[in-house]
Each structure stands twice: as structure tokens, then as C-alpha cells.
Design a protein around this motif. Structure first.
Motif, short mmCIF file in Angstrom:
data_model
loop_
_atom_site.label_atom_id
_atom_site.label_comp_id
_atom_site.label_asym_id
_atom_site.label_seq_id
_atom_site.Cartn_x
_atom_site.Cartn_y
_atom_site.Cartn_z
N SER A 128 93.77 27.46 89.44
CA SER A 128 94.37 27.87 88.47
C SER A 128 94.23 28.85 88.15
O SER A 128 94.20 30.25 89.26
CB SER A 128 93.63 26.98 86.88
N GLY A 172 94.78 14.93 82.84
CA GLY A 172 94.77 13.77 83.84
C GLY A 172 93.94 12.40 82.78
O GLY A 172 93.86 12.35 81.69
N GLU A 207 89.86 16.86 79.18
CA GLU A 207 90.40 18.19 79.21
C GLU A 207 90.97 18.00 77.50
O GLU A 207 91.55 18.36 77.24
CB GLU A 207 90.78 19.10 80.19
N SER A 208 91.90 16.94 78.79
CA SER A 208 92.93 15.99 78.44
C SER A 208 92.96 16.31 76.72
O SER A 208 93.84 16.33 75.62
CB SER A 208 93.78 15.59 78.31
N ALA A 265 94.12 24.56 78.38
CA ALA A 265 93.92 25.69 78.35
C ALA A 265 92.35 25.73 79.12
O ALA A 265 91.52 26.54 78.14
CB ALA A 265 94.26 26.37 77.62
N GLY A 266 92.63 25.62 80.19
CA GLY A 266 91.48 26.67 81.16
C GLY A 266 91.36 27.30 81.36
O GLY A 266 91.59 28.57 81.28
N GLY A 267 92.20 28.25 82.77
CA GLY A 267 92.86 28.30 83.48
C GLY A 267 94.40 28.67 83.20
O GLY A 267 94.87 29.69 83.18
N GLY A 268 95.16 27.66 81.94
CA GLY A 268 96.54 27.59 81.97
C GLY A 268 97.43 27.18 82.62
O GLY A 268 98.12 27.17 82.07
N SER A 328 95.09 14.22 88.76
CA SER A 328 94.99 15.54 87.27
C SER A 328 96.87 15.56 88.24
O SER A 328 96.51 15.13 89.46
CB SER A 328 94.50 15.67 87.11
N HIS A 329 96.87 17.20 86.69
CA HIS A 329 97.67 17.81 87.84
C HIS A 329 97.49 18.52 89.25
O HIS A 329 98.46 19.04 89.66
CB HIS A 329 98.42 19.01 86.98
N LYS A 330 96.31 18.90 89.42
CA LYS A 330 95.83 19.72 90.55
C LYS A 330 96.62 19.47 91.63
O LYS A 330 96.95 20.50 92.59
CB LYS A 330 94.20 19.69 90.82
N GLY A 383 86.60 20.90 82.99
CA GLY A 383 87.87 22.46 83.97
C GLY A 383 88.15 22.84 82.51
O GLY A 383 89.00 23.59 82.97
N LEU A 384 87.31 23.71 81.55
CA LEU A 384 88.01 24.22 80.07
C LEU A 384 86.72 25.45 80.27
O LEU A 384 86.86 26.01 79.49
CB LEU A 384 88.43 23.33 79.08
N ASN A 426 98.32 23.77 83.48
CA ASN A 426 98.58 22.57 83.21
C ASN A 426 99.56 23.10 82.00
O ASN A 426 100.58 22.33 81.67
CB ASN A 426 98.16 21.39 83.08
C1 LIG Z 1 91.68 21.47 85.89
C2 LIG Z 1 91.55 20.70 84.57
C3 LIG Z 1 92.82 21.21 83.16
C4 LIG Z 1 92.14 22.80 83.41
O1 LIG Z 1 92.82 23.59 84.48
P1 LIG Z 1 94.18 24.21 83.37
O2 LIG Z 1 94.61 25.02 84.82
O3 LIG Z 1 94.25 24.77 82.19
O4 LIG Z 1 95.63 23.21 84.13
C5 LIG Z 1 92.95 20.69 82.40
N1 LIG Z 1 92.89 19.01 82.58
C6 LIG Z 1 92.80 18.42 83.15
C7 LIG Z 1 92.25 17.17 83.78
C8 LIG Z 1 91.99 19.33 84.52
O5 LIG Z 1 91.17 18.64 85.87
#
Ligand SMILES: *Cc1c(COP(=O)(O)O)cnc(C)c1O
Length: 457
Positions: free
Chosen positions: A231, A416, A386-387, A265-268, A112-114, A339-340, A270
Motif C-alpha cells: 500500500s 474485500g 476493513e470494508s 483507508a489503511g495506506g490508502g 481483496s484488491h491487493k 489492514g487499517l 483501494n
Molecule cells: C489491505 C486492505 C485494506 C487497506 O489497505 P488500503 O491500501 O488502504 O486499501 C482495505 N481493505 C481490505 C480488504 C484490505 O485487504
């Protein structure tokens, strides 16, 4: 001629700086975080207890750009620039005149982007003399990124993982342990906060708010540890802007520009990472773009929450942030997009929505998984649950284009892959997935716990 579906960006054209939207935002300065004991704005000295100096500057500063340190760029270079794809087979399956692109962050080692921010935060904490990292994780993506980043810099990692997610995703725990991290299901007997919650409710499924309190308590007791955030914080959103900066250049090579940007958007982070560089371009006189934040109906922070100062953690150990919140005591139904499931959102996202630069929708999970399956069958990539929220809305917008006969350009963030989330797909195929929504009673109860009724600036 072959139709182009990939838009590679040379290493030499990778971003050298993170982009700070605060430099271009109209209106008043961002509302400061507040000290939980005094209710006064957090001073730099107070922030220095939890954050290395460069991160404080990135959290509070208004410079337009922050240079990405060389060692961080070097690590990014293993998988960045990440791919931008045109979803031609999905477009054909939908019979839409819309052009659909997606920016894929699943190519990172943890999927993922993390790690875009994990690596940066590990670097600055290492520079500040810390020998270990402590954090919380929901679905395990952030815990994995922390574990990876810590191992890159020869640091230890302790990760409090929301218990229900740890149960749903044992392989996430195994991955963290492979990188050398210690993964603790939360609530745990290892902290005072965890023990208190377990005494009241031994079966508590946990929440991100509780895991955050446990991580903060552990951090407070050991000066060798750095506390890192997955996030929501301004500096986290900042680190993610490599995504959107790359996408801008990649779309340029596609000779295209988005009319619509969609992100879950979870914490926002990505979503901000993808959208903020485009919003910044718009604020500096560029083309307007419609940005859509997508959240789960089970945790409707943006669409049913309040803008107020609230705690990010259940135990009220950390600062208060002015943000959309459902209340720090809110424990969402255990949907698969772990994650959301955050009760609050990044303060920058709240400001961008207040300025009319972003809209938000909430969608139930079954339709998201359905969109995810459709995407996998056309584009081949198995998306993280999440995606799939972004995919759902991107597909809905593409179908709207078909109905209206308009050929819009839609870009969505594929934050992700879902290789660790196959249990969610299994449940979907077995017909066992339900659309758990947050009910009025739960929302009202949690909202009553928000310390300030209104979010005055
Ligand atoms: C953590 C996560 C999210 C949600 O977090 P944001 O900070 O909102 O991006 C979304 N998609 C993936 C794959 C994650 O791991």
C-alpha cells in the motif's frame, strides 16, 4: 421491467493503462522521499537498490498513463473487470432516496484488491531477474496477494506477518503456505530488528512498522529477492486505478455519476484506486465529487495525525515520506480491521487532502461491524472488517439523504470479503467487541518520535 443491479463491463473494455493522478494534481510536485541516512531526496540510483526501473518511473513520473504490460492484463482478466453493483435491497432497507453502488474487489482469488498491485510488482521484479519476493503483512491480505503473485511467476515468497494478526487469522497463514510462501510471525527471532524488540518485550503484538523493518532487513541481505509493497507508495496507488477506471465506465452504463465516493483507508490504495480517476476527471473540468476516506478510531492517521516526514518502518531502515503520520513508533490497539492499522498514509492521499479534494473521518469498530452485518443481510456479501468502515459511512450518508430528502448517488469501495475474518463477526455477535480508541498519551508519545515537526514542502 427488471431493475438492473449489476453493471458488467466487457473484457474488451477493461483498462489498458494505469492512471497517474500526479499528471493532473495542481500545485507543487509531490514531495520526494528522503534517504534515511543523509536526509536528502532519494536519487534514482538509490531507489534502484529496492525497485526495478519501471516501478521507479511509476513512483516518480508525471505521465498521465502507464501501459499495463500484457502478461499483467492477462492475469487481471481472470477476475477483472470486477463487478459494480447497485445496492437496491440496502437502499430499500434504509428507506433512502439515495442510489448506492459498490465496486466489489472480493472476486480476486485472495479476496481483496491487493493482487492488482501484487501481480504488477511480481511481474517487474521477475523481469529484473529476481527469483523471490519478501514483504510484510498486517491482516494477511497483502501477504496472500504476494504469495499468489509469486506463485503465478514461479518465484518464492517470504512474508512477515504482524503476530497478533497471525494469531487471529491462522487460515490466512495456511492460504499463503498453500501458494508456497513462507509466513513468519513478526516480531521474529530471524532478524536483528525482531530480536531486539523481542528482548525488550517478548509479548510484543507486532505492528506493520516492525514487520516492514524485518522484511527490509531480509531483503538487504539477499540480492536475489525483490521487496514489494502492499500500500501507500505512489506506484501501488497507481496500480489500483483499474478499479476506478472500470467504475467510471460501469456507472456510465448505469447512466449515473457519483456525488459521493467512500473508501476505507489503511495506506490508502483501494480508496485511491477507486477515487483518483474521478478526482482526475474533476481536475480536468469534469463534475466535482465529494470523496470521503474512512479510518478506524483506533488508528486515526488522517484525523489526528500530523503531516510530516516520517519513516514507514519502526526500525528506520527505509526512506522517509511526507505524509499524515501518527509516528513510526505508534502501535495501534488490536482492532479487527488489521489492514487499517498503519501509522502512515500514502503521500498522494496526503496531497489530495491538502488540496481540498478529499475529506477524512474516523469511526469506531462496533458501528462498522453493525453496518457490515446489515450489508450482509441485505446484499448477501460478507464484507472484510476493513470494508465495513466504508459501508458505515455510506449508510450514514444515505440516511442523511433520507433526512434531507436528497437523492444523491453514493459509490463505495467494497475492498474485500470477510471469509477469513469470521472471528470478528463471532466476537461482535457475542458482544465482546469494544471500541478501543487511541488514547492521548499513546498518540502524544508516538508523535514525539516523528523526526521533523512540520511537513514543509
Ligand atoms: C489491505 C486492505 C485494506 C487497506 O489497505 P488500503 O491500501 O488502504 O486499501 C482495505 N481493505 C481490505 C480488504 C484490505 O485487504
Amino acid at each position: 421491467m427488471m431493475e438492473r443491479t449489476t453493471f458488467p463491463l466487457a473484457q474488451a473494455d477493461a483498462p489498458t493503462h494505469w492512471y497517474n493522478l500526479a499528471a493532473d494534481l495542481p500545485g507543487p510536485a509531490l514531495a520526494p522521499a528522503l534517504n534515511p541516512r543523509t536526509g536528502q531526496p532519494l536519487s534514482r540510483d538509490e531507489m534502484a537498490h529496492t525497485m526495478p526501473e519501471p516501478l521507479i518511473e511509476q513512483e516518480t513520473g508525471t505521465a498521465r498513463e502507464f501501459e499495463i504490460p500484457e502478461p499483467v492484463r492477462q492475469l487481471y482478466a481472470q477476475w477483472r473487470p470486477s463487478p459494480l453493483y447497485r445496492a437496491r435491497r440496502l437502499e430499500r432497507a434504509l428507506d433512502t432516496p439515495a442510489r448506492i453502488y459498490y465496486k466489489y474487489e472480493g472476486v480476486a482469488p485472495t479476496g481483496s484488491h491487493k493482487p492488482n498491485t501484487g501481480i504488477a510488482q511480481a511481474y517487474y521484479n521477475k523481469q529484473a531477474g529476481k527469483t523471490g519476493l519478501v514483504t510484510e503483512t498486517g491482516a494477511g491480505q497483502w501477504g496472500s496477494a504476494t504469495a499468489l503473485s509469486a506463485s503465478f511467476f514461479g518465484m518464492s515468497a517470504t512474508v512477515y506477518m504482524v503476530r497478533v494478526s497471525a494469531r487471529q487469522k491462522p487460515y490466512r497463514t495456511a492460504l499463503m503456505e498453500t501458494y508456497g510462501a513462507v509466513c513468519v510471525p513478526s516480531p521474529s527471532p530471524e532478524t536483528a530488528v525482531g530480536r531486539k524488540i523481542l528482548a525488550d518485550d517478548p509479548d510484543c503484538p507486532g505492528s506493520l512498522g516492525i514487520a516492514t523493518s524485518e522484511a527490509l532487513e531480509t531483503f538487504a541481505q539477499d540480492p536475489s529477492l525483490g521487496y514489494v509493497l502492499g500500500s501507500a507508495a505512489n506506484h501501488v496507488l497507481l496500480h489500483q486505478t483499474v478499479i476506478g477506471q472500470e467504475a467510471l465506465k460501469q456507472l456510465e452504463s448505469a447512466e449515473d455519476y457519483p456525488d459521493i465516493i467512500v473508501g476505507c483507508a489503511g495506506g490508502g490504495s483501494n480508496l485511491a484506486g477507486l477515487a483518483f480517476p474521478f478526482i482526475g476527471a474533476q481536475l480536468r473540468g469534469g463534475r466535482p465529487v465529494r470523496v470521503i476516506a474512512v479510518e478506524p478510531a483506533a488508528c486515526p492517521t488522517l484525523t489526528r495525525g500530523t503531516v510530516a516526514y516520517d519513516y514507514a518502518d519502526t526500525g528506520q531502515l527505509g526512506p522517509l515520506f511526507r505524509m499524515h503520520t501518527l509516528g513510526h513508533q505508534f502501535i495501534p490497539p488490536s482492532v479487527h480491521a488489521g489492514g487499517l492499522r498503519a501509522h502512515g498514509i500514502g503521500p498522494m492521499i496526503t496531497r489530495v487532502i491538502e488540496e481540498g479534494l478529499m475529506e477524512a473521518v474516523a469511526v469506531p469498530q462496533v458501528g462498522c461491524l453493525e453496518a457490515g452485518v446489515r450489508f450482509a443481510r441485505t446484499e448477501g456479501i460478507l464484507p472484510a472488517p476493513e470494508s465495513t468502515h466504508a459501508i458505515r459511512v455510506a449508510i450514514d450518508e444515505a440516511l442523511r439523504c433520507r433526512a434531507e430528502g436528497s437523492a444523491k448517488t453514493i459509490v463505495f469501495g467494497l475492498s474485500g470479503h470477510g471469509h477469513f475474518d469470521l472471528a470478528a463477526y463471532q466476537k461482535y455477535f457475542a458482544g465482546e467487541l469494544t471500541d478501543a480508541e487511541a488514547d492521548e498519551d499513546m498518540l502524544a508519545h508516538a508523535a514525539a518520535g516523528i523526526p521533523r515537526a512540520s511537513g514543509s514542502r
